[in-house]
Scaffold this motif. Sequence first.
Motif, PDB file in Angstrom:
ATOM      1  N   VAL A  23      -7.725  13.915  12.490  1.00  0.00           N
ATOM      2  CA  VAL A  23      -7.853  12.482  12.243  1.00  0.00           C
ATOM      3  C   VAL A  23      -6.567  11.759  12.607  1.00  0.00           C
ATOM      4  CG1 VAL A  23      -8.116  10.718  10.454  1.00  0.00           C
ATOM      5  CG2 VAL A  23      -9.615  12.714  10.457  1.00  0.00           C
ATOM      6  N   THR A  24      -5.444  12.189  12.045  1.00  0.00           N
ATOM      7  CA  THR A  24      -4.179  11.476  12.260  1.00  0.00           C
ATOM      8  C   THR A  24      -3.698  11.588  13.705  1.00  0.00           C
ATOM      9  OG1 THR A  24      -2.957  13.432  11.491  1.00  0.00           O
ATOM     10  CG2 THR A  24      -3.457  11.735   9.870  1.00  0.00           C
ATOM     11  N   GLY A  25      -3.889  12.749  14.333  1.00  0.00           N
ATOM     12  CA  GLY A  25      -3.481  12.909  15.718  1.00  0.00           C
ATOM     13  C   GLY A  25      -4.233  11.952  16.634  1.00  0.00           C
ATOM     14  N   ALA A  26      -5.543  11.861  16.421  1.00  0.00           N
ATOM     15  CA  ALA A  26      -6.354  10.952  17.228  1.00  0.00           C
ATOM     16  C   ALA A  26      -5.962   9.499  16.983  1.00  0.00           C
ATOM     17  CB  ALA A  26      -7.836  11.162  16.918  1.00  0.00           C
ATOM     18  N   MET A  27      -5.661   9.147  15.731  1.00  0.00           N
ATOM     19  CA  MET A  27      -5.283   7.772  15.406  1.00  0.00           C
ATOM     20  C   MET A  27      -3.965   7.392  16.062  1.00  0.00           C
ATOM     21  SD  MET A  27      -6.435   7.781  11.396  1.00  0.00           S
ATOM     22  CE  MET A  27      -5.693   6.215  10.989  1.00  0.00           C
ATOM     23  N   VAL A  39      -1.485   1.669   7.778  1.00  0.00           N
ATOM     24  CA  VAL A  39      -0.553   2.485   7.000  1.00  0.00           C
ATOM     25  C   VAL A  39      -1.116   3.882   6.752  1.00  0.00           C
ATOM     26  CG1 VAL A  39       0.436   0.463   5.867  1.00  0.00           C
ATOM     27  CG2 VAL A  39      -1.392   1.713   4.739  1.00  0.00           C
ATOM     28  N   LEU A  40      -2.426   4.041   6.840  1.00  0.00           N
ATOM     29  CA  LEU A  40      -3.009   5.360   6.633  1.00  0.00           C
ATOM     30  C   LEU A  40      -2.685   6.295   7.786  1.00  0.00           C
ATOM     31  CD1 LEU A  40      -6.430   4.199   5.191  1.00  0.00           C
ATOM     32  CD2 LEU A  40      -4.428   5.006   3.943  1.00  0.00           C
ATOM     33  N   ALA A  41      -2.350   5.723   8.957  1.00  0.00           N
ATOM     34  CA  ALA A  41      -1.876   6.535  10.076  1.00  0.00           C
ATOM     35  C   ALA A  41      -0.366   6.715   9.983  1.00  0.00           C
ATOM     36  CB  ALA A  41      -2.257   5.886  11.401  1.00  0.00           C
ATOM     37  N   THR A  42       0.343   5.643   9.690  1.00  0.00           N
ATOM     38  CA  THR A  42       1.802   5.731   9.618  1.00  0.00           C
ATOM     39  C   THR A  42       2.257   6.525   8.394  1.00  0.00           C
ATOM     40  OG1 THR A  42       1.873   3.570   8.498  1.00  0.00           O
ATOM     41  CG2 THR A  42       2.147   3.582  10.887  1.00  0.00           C
ATOM     42  N   PHE A  43       1.393   6.642   7.402  1.00  0.00           N
ATOM     43  CA  PHE A  43       1.685   7.476   6.231  1.00  0.00           C
ATOM     44  C   PHE A  43       1.934   8.916   6.664  1.00  0.00           C
ATOM     45  CE2 PHE A  43      -0.560  10.389   3.182  1.00  0.00           C
ATOM     46  CZ  PHE A  43       0.440  10.472   2.243  1.00  0.00           C
ATOM     47  N   MET A  44       1.075   9.429   7.545  1.00  0.00           N
ATOM     48  CA  MET A  44       1.251  10.795   8.025  1.00  0.00           C
ATOM     49  C   MET A  44       2.468  10.892   8.945  1.00  0.00           C
ATOM     50  SD  MET A  44      -1.054  12.294   6.397  1.00  0.00           S
ATOM     51  CE  MET A  44      -0.774  13.912   7.110  1.00  0.00           C
ATOM     52  N   GLU A  45       2.732   9.821   9.697  1.00  0.00           N
ATOM     53  CA  GLU A  45       3.932   9.765  10.529  1.00  0.00           C
ATOM     54  C   GLU A  45       5.179   9.854   9.642  1.00  0.00           C
ATOM     55  OE1 GLU A  45       5.661   6.899  14.068  1.00  0.00           O
ATOM     56  OE2 GLU A  45       4.764   5.959  12.318  1.00  0.00           O
ATOM     57  N   ILE A  95      -3.667  14.297  -1.368  1.00  0.00           N
ATOM     58  CA  ILE A  95      -3.794  13.133  -0.495  1.00  0.00           C
ATOM     59  C   ILE A  95      -3.962  13.575   0.955  1.00  0.00           C
ATOM     60  CG2 ILE A  95      -2.674  11.027   0.336  1.00  0.00           C
ATOM     61  CD1 ILE A  95      -3.514  10.845  -2.556  1.00  0.00           C
ATOM     62  N   LYS A  96      -3.176  14.553   1.373  1.00  0.00           N
ATOM     63  CA  LYS A  96      -3.200  15.000   2.765  1.00  0.00           C
ATOM     64  C   LYS A  96      -4.537  15.619   3.156  1.00  0.00           C
ATOM     65  CE  LYS A  96       0.334  17.218   4.462  1.00  0.00           C
ATOM     66  NZ  LYS A  96       1.438  18.206   4.572  1.00  0.00           N
ATOM     67  N   ILE A 144       0.837  -1.205   0.000  1.00  0.00           N
ATOM     68  CA  ILE A 144       0.000   0.000   0.000  1.00  0.00           C
ATOM     69  C   ILE A 144       0.869   1.251   0.000  1.00  0.00           C
ATOM     70  CG2 ILE A 144      -1.695   1.324   1.332  1.00  0.00           C
ATOM     71  CD1 ILE A 144      -2.849  -1.323   2.293  1.00  0.00           C
ATOM     72  N   TYR A 145       1.976   1.213   0.769  1.00  0.00           N
ATOM     73  CA  TYR A 145       2.941   2.315   0.717  1.00  0.00           C
ATOM     74  C   TYR A 145       3.419   2.554  -0.717  1.00  0.00           C
ATOM     75  CZ  TYR A 145       4.007   3.050   5.725  1.00  0.00           C
ATOM     76  OH  TYR A 145       3.968   3.385   7.043  1.00  0.00           O
ATOM     77  N   VAL A 146       3.769   1.473  -1.386  1.00  0.00           N
ATOM     78  CA  VAL A 146       4.282   1.577  -2.753  1.00  0.00           C
ATOM     79  C   VAL A 146       3.224   2.176  -3.672  1.00  0.00           C
ATOM     80  CG1 VAL A 146       5.091   0.261  -4.753  1.00  0.00           C
ATOM     81  CG2 VAL A 146       5.911  -0.326  -2.460  1.00  0.00           C
ATOM     82  N   ILE A 147       1.986   1.701  -3.545  1.00  0.00           N
ATOM     83  CA  ILE A 147       0.889   2.237  -4.370  1.00  0.00           C
ATOM     84  C   ILE A 147       0.687   3.717  -4.073  1.00  0.00           C
ATOM     85  CG2 ILE A 147      -1.605   2.117  -4.784  1.00  0.00           C
ATOM     86  CD1 ILE A 147      -1.387  -0.915  -4.192  1.00  0.00           C
ATOM     87  N   LEU A 148       0.714   4.088  -2.787  1.00  0.00           N
ATOM     88  CA  LEU A 148       0.568   5.497  -2.421  1.00  0.00           C
ATOM     89  C   LEU A 148       1.683   6.348  -3.020  1.00  0.00           C
ATOM     90  CD1 LEU A 148      -0.524   5.400   1.351  1.00  0.00           C
ATOM     91  CD2 LEU A 148      -1.792   6.426  -0.545  1.00  0.00           C
ATOM     92  N   SER A 149       2.883   5.775  -3.100  1.00  0.00           N
ATOM     93  CA  SER A 149       4.005   6.536  -3.662  1.00  0.00           C
ATOM     94  C   SER A 149       3.750   6.889  -5.130  1.00  0.00           C
ATOM     95  CB  SER A 149       5.310   5.744  -3.520  1.00  0.00           C
ATOM     96  OG  SER A 149       5.369   4.658  -4.429  1.00  0.00           O
TER      97      SER A 149
END
Length: 396
Positions: free
Chosen positions: A113-117, A213-219, A105-106, A89-94
């Motif tokens: 959302v991301t802070g709470a996650m 990965v949708l949370a770690t993506f922002m990380e 995307i952001k 999924i990371y690769v696809i997002l890239s």
Amino acid sequence: MRKAALSIQHLLAMFGATVLVPLLTGFDPAVAIFCAGVGTLIFHFCTDWKVPVFLGSSFAFIPLILSVKEAFNGDLAYAQGGIMVAGLIYVILSFVIKMVGVDKIKRYFPPQVTGAMIAVIGLNLIPSALDMALTYLPIAIITLAIAIGINKFAKGSIRQFSVIIAVFTGLALSFILKQVDITTASQASWFAIPNFRLPKFSLEAILMIAPVVLATFMEHIGDVTTNGTVVGKNFIENPGLNRTLLGDGLATIFAGFAGGPANTTYGENIGVMAITKVYSVWVIGGAAVMAICLSFVGKLSELIRSIPVPVMGGVCILLFGVIAASGIRVLVESKVDYSKSANLVMSSVIMIVGLSGAKLTFGTISVQGMVLATLVAILMSLTFKLLDSLGLMRND
């Protein structure tokens, strides 16, 4: 000689946290160290050797790996399959980012959302840290106090090694109190091949792990941005977020294939660079090679395995608390306006769903905790964006 010393500093900075993940989940620590080294080199290759980042084991995946482990009777191979799909999924997002740009995307992952996650990830882990600490509370308290003390009072690069110093101090204390047996470590051979293991795939396991990965993506974005700020370069633009995300994704795919936990960019090494003012990719690459070599030292692997549970509990109280606080930090630094009901509702629902134990079952597949919170976050974000585009959202 100085570059070698700096490489050792980076290796020590990532070592403590990287081996904690396999110890908590059941993966082989030697494989985790090996995957961290190889993953870092993969990342550097994908980013054209421009971004001085070290990849280590991701804490965000811990509760999900444990859930898969429980669901599949302790078989971590299914967790590996989920980790590989997460890397995909990371690769696809890239590639998506390369086509449409990161800003589009952001927009669907605002800080409320991301802070709470991120906070949910840390809060979900804290009970397990407390359970470990309670197995022998005095050792856990002393270990925790050492980690906190070093973070609070130490100067220079020593603060970056607070976890590993606390762990080995706790190990020494456990030996004195006869709460640890290092016979296996003393009898182990100096050279040993890590316990590599092939993955297995299950839709249920994939759905339990991949959405995180949708949370770690922002990380990832935050780490790369911070790294660039310290170095004085914009890595989001050059070599580009798509390439850093590609490197992270391929490294995670490799880790899942080889039998290790998912990789992530490490903030500890950013701290080392900020202190030493040395931003060389080759120094961190040297640390990656050292990590690969260390993974074949059998005595070290067995010594890591012998670390007592209360020692782990002590440092994990701090580490998991920091993860939860990092989520709150995202909310504060992003200046999320909670006077707006939409922001309040999104963060509240995500945290309630993520911490309540709520579960959705579809046939033989169940989703709960962090995964369910992630899915709810995506649906709410898309719904609110749609309503806003239709002029149906209020701004109060």
